[in-house]
Design a protein around this motif. Structure first.
Motif, PDB file in Angstrom:
ATOM      1  N   LEU A 126       0.846  -1.294  -0.100  1.00  0.00           N
ATOM      2  CA  LEU A 126       0.149  -0.246   0.074  1.00  0.00           C
ATOM      3  C   LEU A 126       0.925   1.271   0.102  1.00  0.00           C
ATOM      4  CD1 LEU A 126      -2.753   1.371   0.021  1.00  0.00           C
ATOM      5  CD2 LEU A 126      -2.801   1.263   2.575  1.00  0.00           C
ATOM      6  N   ALA A 127       1.922   1.327   0.886  1.00  0.00           N
ATOM      7  CA  ALA A 127       2.910   2.430   0.974  1.00  0.00           C
ATOM      8  C   ALA A 127       3.351   2.641  -0.386  1.00  0.00           C
ATOM      9  CB  ALA A 127       3.824   2.233   1.941  1.00  0.00           C
ATOM     10  N   GLN A 128       3.822   1.708  -1.170  1.00  0.00           N
ATOM     11  CA  GLN A 128       4.439   1.871  -2.326  1.00  0.00           C
ATOM     12  C   GLN A 128       3.295   2.006  -3.675  1.00  0.00           C
ATOM     13  OE1 GLN A 128       6.265  -1.952  -3.890  1.00  0.00           O
ATOM     14  NE2 GLN A 128       6.244  -1.399  -5.815  1.00  0.00           N
ATOM     15  N   LYS A 129       2.470   1.692  -3.379  1.00  0.00           N
ATOM     16  CA  LYS A 129       1.216   2.273  -4.659  1.00  0.00           C
ATOM     17  C   LYS A 129       1.132   3.700  -4.244  1.00  0.00           C
ATOM     18  CE  LYS A 129      -0.350   0.171  -7.168  1.00  0.00           C
ATOM     19  NZ  LYS A 129       0.206  -0.147  -8.382  1.00  0.00           N
ATOM     20  N   ILE A 130       0.856   4.025  -2.885  1.00  0.00           N
ATOM     21  CA  ILE A 130       0.764   5.869  -2.825  1.00  0.00           C
ATOM     22  C   ILE A 130       1.709   6.334  -3.206  1.00  0.00           C
ATOM     23  CG2 ILE A 130       0.517   7.444  -0.778  1.00  0.00           C
ATOM     24  CD1 ILE A 130      -1.032   5.109   0.762  1.00  0.00           C
ATOM     25  N   ALA A 131       3.177   5.816  -2.929  1.00  0.00           N
ATOM     26  CA  ALA A 131       4.347   6.924  -3.382  1.00  0.00           C
ATOM     27  C   ALA A 131       4.289   6.648  -4.787  1.00  0.00           C
ATOM     28  CB  ALA A 131       5.530   6.033  -2.809  1.00  0.00           C
ATOM     29  N   GLU A 132       3.997   5.629  -5.371  1.00  0.00           N
ATOM     30  CA  GLU A 132       4.147   5.751  -7.101  1.00  0.00           C
ATOM     31  C   GLU A 132       3.138   6.875  -7.648  1.00  0.00           C
ATOM     32  OE1 GLU A 132       3.210   1.728  -8.274  1.00  0.00           O
ATOM     33  OE2 GLU A 132       5.170   1.031  -7.740  1.00  0.00           O
ATOM     34  N   ASN A 133       1.793   6.902  -7.027  1.00  0.00           N
ATOM     35  CA  ASN A 133       0.839   7.633  -7.439  1.00  0.00           C
ATOM     36  C   ASN A 133       1.229   9.212  -7.306  1.00  0.00           C
ATOM     37  OD1 ASN A 133      -0.939   5.107  -7.902  1.00  0.00           O
ATOM     38  ND2 ASN A 133      -2.317   6.675  -7.942  1.00  0.00           N
ATOM     39  N   PHE A 144     -11.168   2.065   3.604  1.00  0.00           N
ATOM     40  CA  PHE A 144     -10.666   1.135   4.721  1.00  0.00           C
ATOM     41  C   PHE A 144     -12.040   0.731   5.425  1.00  0.00           C
ATOM     42  CE2 PHE A 144      -7.001   3.795   4.191  1.00  0.00           C
ATOM     43  CZ  PHE A 144      -5.943   3.020   4.374  1.00  0.00           C
ATOM     44  N   PHE A 145     -12.070  -0.426   5.138  1.00  0.00           N
ATOM     45  CA  PHE A 145     -13.664  -1.245   5.538  1.00  0.00           C
ATOM     46  C   PHE A 145     -13.346  -1.916   7.118  1.00  0.00           C
ATOM     47  CE2 PHE A 145     -13.817  -1.526   1.086  1.00  0.00           C
ATOM     48  CZ  PHE A 145     -14.982  -0.818   1.054  1.00  0.00           C
ATOM     49  N   ASP A 146     -14.440  -1.958   7.861  1.00  0.00           N
ATOM     50  CA  ASP A 146     -14.445  -2.219   9.159  1.00  0.00           C
ATOM     51  C   ASP A 146     -15.846  -3.418   9.129  1.00  0.00           C
ATOM     52  OD1 ASP A 146     -15.313  -2.353  12.286  1.00  0.00           O
ATOM     53  OD2 ASP A 146     -13.330  -2.053  12.305  1.00  0.00           O
ATOM     54  N   VAL A 240      -8.606  -2.765   2.560  1.00  0.00           N
ATOM     55  CA  VAL A 240      -8.352  -1.914   2.251  1.00  0.00           C
ATOM     56  C   VAL A 240      -8.505  -1.884   0.553  1.00  0.00           C
ATOM     57  CG1 VAL A 240      -5.923  -1.783   2.227  1.00  0.00           C
ATOM     58  CG2 VAL A 240      -7.060   0.317   1.915  1.00  0.00           C
ATOM     59  N   THR A 241      -9.334  -0.906  -0.146  1.00  0.00           N
ATOM     60  CA  THR A 241      -9.442  -0.911  -1.718  1.00  0.00           C
ATOM     61  C   THR A 241      -9.061   0.623  -2.121  1.00  0.00           C
ATOM     62  OG1 THR A 241     -11.373  -2.406  -1.384  1.00  0.00           O
ATOM     63  CG2 THR A 241     -11.077  -1.338  -3.317  1.00  0.00           C
ATOM     64  N   MET A 242      -8.278   0.310  -3.008  1.00  0.00           N
ATOM     65  CA  MET A 242      -7.510   1.461  -3.867  1.00  0.00           C
ATOM     66  C   MET A 242      -8.205   2.077  -5.228  1.00  0.00           C
ATOM     67  SD  MET A 242      -3.599   0.472  -2.928  1.00  0.00           S
ATOM     68  CE  MET A 242      -4.081  -1.129  -3.337  1.00  0.00           C
ATOM     69  N   LYS A 310      -5.611   4.392  10.441  1.00  0.00           N
ATOM     70  CA  LYS A 310      -4.684   3.399  10.965  1.00  0.00           C
ATOM     71  C   LYS A 310      -4.997   1.950  10.219  1.00  0.00           C
ATOM     72  CE  LYS A 310      -2.632   2.087  15.281  1.00  0.00           C
ATOM     73  NZ  LYS A 310      -2.700   2.252  16.943  1.00  0.00           N
ATOM     74  N   LEU A 311      -4.068   1.244   9.832  1.00  0.00           N
ATOM     75  CA  LEU A 311      -4.040  -0.116   9.213  1.00  0.00           C
ATOM     76  C   LEU A 311      -2.864  -0.931   9.737  1.00  0.00           C
ATOM     77  CD1 LEU A 311      -5.205  -1.928   6.949  1.00  0.00           C
ATOM     78  CD2 LEU A 311      -3.474  -1.237   5.389  1.00  0.00           C
ATOM     79  N   LEU A 312      -3.328  -1.978  10.546  1.00  0.00           N
ATOM     80  CA  LEU A 312      -2.459  -2.836  10.914  1.00  0.00           C
ATOM     81  C   LEU A 312      -1.132  -2.417  11.729  1.00  0.00           C
ATOM     82  CD1 LEU A 312      -2.127  -5.191   7.604  1.00  0.00           C
ATOM     83  CD2 LEU A 312      -3.776  -5.526   9.733  1.00  0.00           C
ATOM     84  N   GLY A 313      -1.652  -1.186  12.521  1.00  0.00           N
ATOM     85  CA  GLY A 313      -0.669  -0.684  13.453  1.00  0.00           C
ATOM     86  C   GLY A 313       0.158   0.535  12.852  1.00  0.00           C
ATOM     87  N   ILE A 314      -0.092   0.544  11.568  1.00  0.00           N
ATOM     88  CA  ILE A 314       0.586   1.963  11.091  1.00  0.00           C
ATOM     89  C   ILE A 314      -0.286   2.991  10.739  1.00  0.00           C
ATOM     90  CG2 ILE A 314       1.799   2.684   8.990  1.00  0.00           C
ATOM     91  CD1 ILE A 314       3.671   1.128  10.951  1.00  0.00           C
TER      92      ILE A 314
END
Length: 335
Positions: A126-133, A144-146, A240-242, A310-314
């Motif tokens: 996810l971090a990589q996709k955000i950085a690429e965009n 982010f779904f709950d 999470v869906t992007m 927050k996703l998985l502690g980050i």
């Protein structure tokens, strides 16, 4: 016997016992002659496709979260079941996991409770996709779904249908059906004990096979897999869906609406409920321009926008510090 001995070596000696008072410490010290009896018992459960009723009873111990209180919500319930039963579950769980992985039954988007997969798979991706965009000057909308009490609300009959649909061996399906149906629990606090209650849904807390059963139940949840346009990442029930926001508002909104409609249908069909107040979205953008007026909705309600998700502690915030934190982590590796 090798399967049994290997499983015994992997259990924790200090785990609390269930109502039968048999501890893991006892099991680890069983003489070889008694292991033969245990092996015969386990094989009998497979042959008869049933498990002992005593394995289905859970003693719920209430552990204070902070201080002793009269408010039940200030306690964390811990479910104690038979250690022998959990050992048998562990062996069945290993067989189930092997079947699912060897036959590629699980979605490649699922990273939870799988060998050589973990939280960092999803976080780094996810971090990589955000950085690429951001580097391309594009925007990325992340939803982010709950799911409300996801593990506790698994529909038993629906799970059995999914097991059969996956072509899981019949003897395992029948064993799991016996494992799920007819379970009960009582609550114990100090010297007081409640009456016994039946459990009508959910996968048992603390059972080694429960995460595998949940993965099967959630395996067909709608996931986007259109690289460069829309993608989903799943870790157990953390979804999470992007969506890439390139294109007109109408086209992007329609794409998101179609996906949310599929999610609504899935929730209805499999008797799970999203916690709409906790479902949220954010838009990652590096250029600071006005964001598109995209409004994700679920069951007719607009999801709230949260810039510190927050996703998985980050924490995925607008400072984008998580990108460096994830990509440069020694624990991380790309999908």
């Amino acid at each position: 016997m090798e399967e049994l001995v290997s499983s015994i070596k992997s259990i924790r000696a200090n785990s609390a016992p269930g109502p039968d008072k048999i501890t893991n410490h006892m099991i680890k010290n069983f003489p070889a002659s008694f292991l033969e009896v245990v092996l015969e018992l386990f094989n009998l459960t497979l042959k008869c496709e049933k498990i002992p009723e005593s394995w289905k009873i859970a003693s719920i111990q209430m552990i204070p979260k902070k201080n002793v209180s009269s408010n039940p919500t200030d306690y964390r319930p811990i479910s104690l079941t038979s250690c022998l039963g959990k050992l048998c579950e562990k062996i069945i769980g290993n067989r189930m996991r092997s079947f699912l992985e060897e036959n590629k039954k699980l979605s490649k988007r699922q990273s939870g409770f799988r060998k050589k997969r973990g939280t960092w798979d999803n976080l780094v991706y996810l971090a990589q996709k955000i950085a690429e965009n951001i580097n391309r000057g594009q925007k990325l909308l992340c939803i982010f779904f709950d799911i409300e009490k996801a593990f506790d609300n698994v529909w038993h009959k629906g799970l059995i249908w999914k097991l059969m649909n996956m072509k899981v061996p019949t003897y395992l399906v029948n064993w799991i059906e016996s494992f799920l149906f007819g379970r009960s629990f009582y609550v114990k606090l100090n010297e007081s004990q409640s009456i016994t209650y039946e459990i009508g849904a959910g996968v048992p807390q603390g059972a080694s096979i429960s995460p595998i059963l949940f993965m099967i139940f959630i395996n067909d949840i709608p996931l986007e897999d259109n690289e460069g346009i829309s993608e989903s990442l799943l870790f157990a029930d953390d979804l999470v869906t992007m969506f890439d926001l390139e294109g007109s508002n109408e086209v992007v909104q329609k794409r998101i609406d179609n996906y949310m409609e599929k999610m609504e249908e899935w929730f209805r069909q499999w008797r799970l409920c999203p916690s709409i107040g906790k479902c949220c979205y954010t838009v990652f953008s590096g250029n600071g321009h006005e964001e598109k007026t995209i409004k994700p909705k679920l069951f007719g309600k607009e999801l709230k926008k949260d810039d510190n998700l927050k996703l998985l502690g980050i924490v995925f915030d607008k400072t984008l510090s998580f990108v460096a934190q994830a990509i440069h982590s020694k624990s991380a590796f790309l999908l």
